[in-house]
Design an enzyme around this catalytic site. Structure first.
Site, PDB file in Angstrom:
ATOM      1  N   ILE A 131       0.861  -1.183   0.000  1.00 45.54           N
ATOM      2  CA  ILE A 131       0.000   0.000   0.000  1.00 45.54           C
ATOM      3  C   ILE A 131       0.896   1.231   0.000  1.00 45.54           C
ATOM      4  CG2 ILE A 131      -1.704   1.329   1.301  1.00 45.54           C
ATOM      5  CD1 ILE A 131      -2.864  -1.219   0.034  1.00 45.54           C
ATOM      6  N   LYS A 132       0.730   2.052  -1.035  1.00 43.87           N
ATOM      7  CA  LYS A 132       1.576   3.240  -1.185  1.00 43.87           C
ATOM      8  C   LYS A 132       0.961   4.431  -0.467  1.00 43.87           C
ATOM      9  CE  LYS A 132       4.030   4.584  -5.035  1.00 43.87           C
ATOM     10  NZ  LYS A 132       4.163   4.810  -6.481  1.00 43.87           N
ATOM     11  N   ILE A 133       1.780   5.076   0.336  1.00 44.02           N
ATOM     12  CA  ILE A 133       1.337   6.196   1.160  1.00 44.02           C
ATOM     13  C   ILE A 133       2.404   7.291   1.085  1.00 44.02           C
ATOM     14  CG2 ILE A 133       0.803   6.916   3.537  1.00 44.02           C
ATOM     15  CD1 ILE A 133       0.103   3.933   4.107  1.00 44.02           C
TER      16      ILE A 133
END
EC number: 2.2.1.2
Length: 317
Positions: A131-133
């Site tokens: 999950i890219k944050i």
């Protein structure tokens, strides 16, 4: 003939920075990364039309509320594109949380859980997803929570040593320190317009972060990102992973010049320092004008492309 791409694969995990399935098939990376801008450009490709239609149908089945339908459609589309990519890559797909949530820890956590649930419902296990944050203080705190739940994160838009350090201290799985956008800033804000790869400020930044992580024994993966030229990539040969756009993968594949490993830490591993406090993080990060400007600009740009995607999807709802 051994190409530079072959040589790079022997020392670094090669990742494709694209949502274009044909490009991924061609270059056979281990993993792939997407972001709102790449999802937007991929959505314009004709082969993605069925994925968009399916996302719209899914959203309509979830809710009668138009605003909720739009949120569900964009989440499902990002996952649908990820699912197609996972049919090709043996490793992981990175799917990004809405950039407009970058300063909201709880909303980021909830969006990440939703994306993971959509992947899980399609039969994909957590170990194939990142999950890219965005690497804001709030995003890093969200990642800290998610990692404890078995949801691995890719912290992106990373420009400062403070961001890198806070990510490692939070136990984040992987960071994406940007190279090319750092170079862009120095070219725009100084008289120097040309940089040899070894003196490229983006290359120097990632090299420092890589060595810091290895020196203090952090397990967080360093994946250099955002490249402007092949020289930046070859100067970071040996980095844990590098995520590379198709045009530069093509250049590496067409070049057979010998590649020398540049990153490899051989020193002793030292005791980790005390974690940064929020106040220390902001002081150190804000002391770097480039990092402050590029983080804010990156979030704004991703938000603009997210809104363009919403406009396209709204017309179909």
């Amino acid at each position: 003939m051994t190409t530079q791409l072959d040589s790079l694969r022997n020392m670094t995990v090669v990742v494709a920075d694209t949502g274009d399935i044909d490009a991924i098939k061609k270059y056979q990376p281990q993993d792939a990364t997407t972001n709102p801008s790449l999802i937007l450009s991929a959505s314009a490709l004709p082969q993605y039309a069925p994925l968009i239609d399916e996302a719209i149908a899914y959203a309509k089945a979830q809710s009668a509320n138009k605003a909720q339908q739009l949120i569900d459609a964009e989440d499902k589309l990002a996952v649908n594109i990820g699912l197609e990519i996972l049919k090709i890559v043996p490793g992981r797909i990175s799917t990004e949380v809405d950039a407009r949530l970058s300063y909201d820890t709880q909303a980021t956590v909830e969006k990440a859980r939703k994306l993971i649930a959509l992947y899980n419902a399609a039969g994909i296990s957590n170990d194939r997803i990142l999950i890219k944050i965005a690497s804001t203080w709030q995003g890093i705190r969200a990642a800290e929570i998610l990692e404890k739940e078995g949801i691995n994160c890719n912290l992106t838009l990373l420009f400062s040593e403070a961001q890198a350090r806070a990510c490692a201290e939070a136990g984040v799985y992987l960071i994406s320190p940007f190279v090319g956008r750092i170079l862009d800033w120095y070219k725009a804000n100084s008289d120097k317009k040309e940089y040899a790869p070894a003196e490229d400020p983006g290359v120097i930044s990632v090299t420092k972060i890589y060595n810091y992580y290895k020196e203090y024994g952090y397990n967080t993966v360093v994946m250099g990102a955002s490249f402007r030229n092949v020289g930046e990539i070859t100067e970071l040969a040996g980095c844990d992973r590098l995520t590379i756009a198709p045009a530069l993968l093509k250049e590496l594949q067409e070049n057979s010049t010998a590649l020398v490993r540049k990153l490899e830490y051989k020193g002793e591993v030292k005791a980790k320092p005390q974690p940064l406090t929020e106040a220390e993080f902001y002081w150190q990060h804000n002391s770097d004008a480039m990092a402050v400007e590029k983080l804010a600009e990156g979030i704004r740009k991703f938000a603009v492309d997210q809104e363009k995607l919403e406009t396209m999807l709204s017309a179909k709802l």
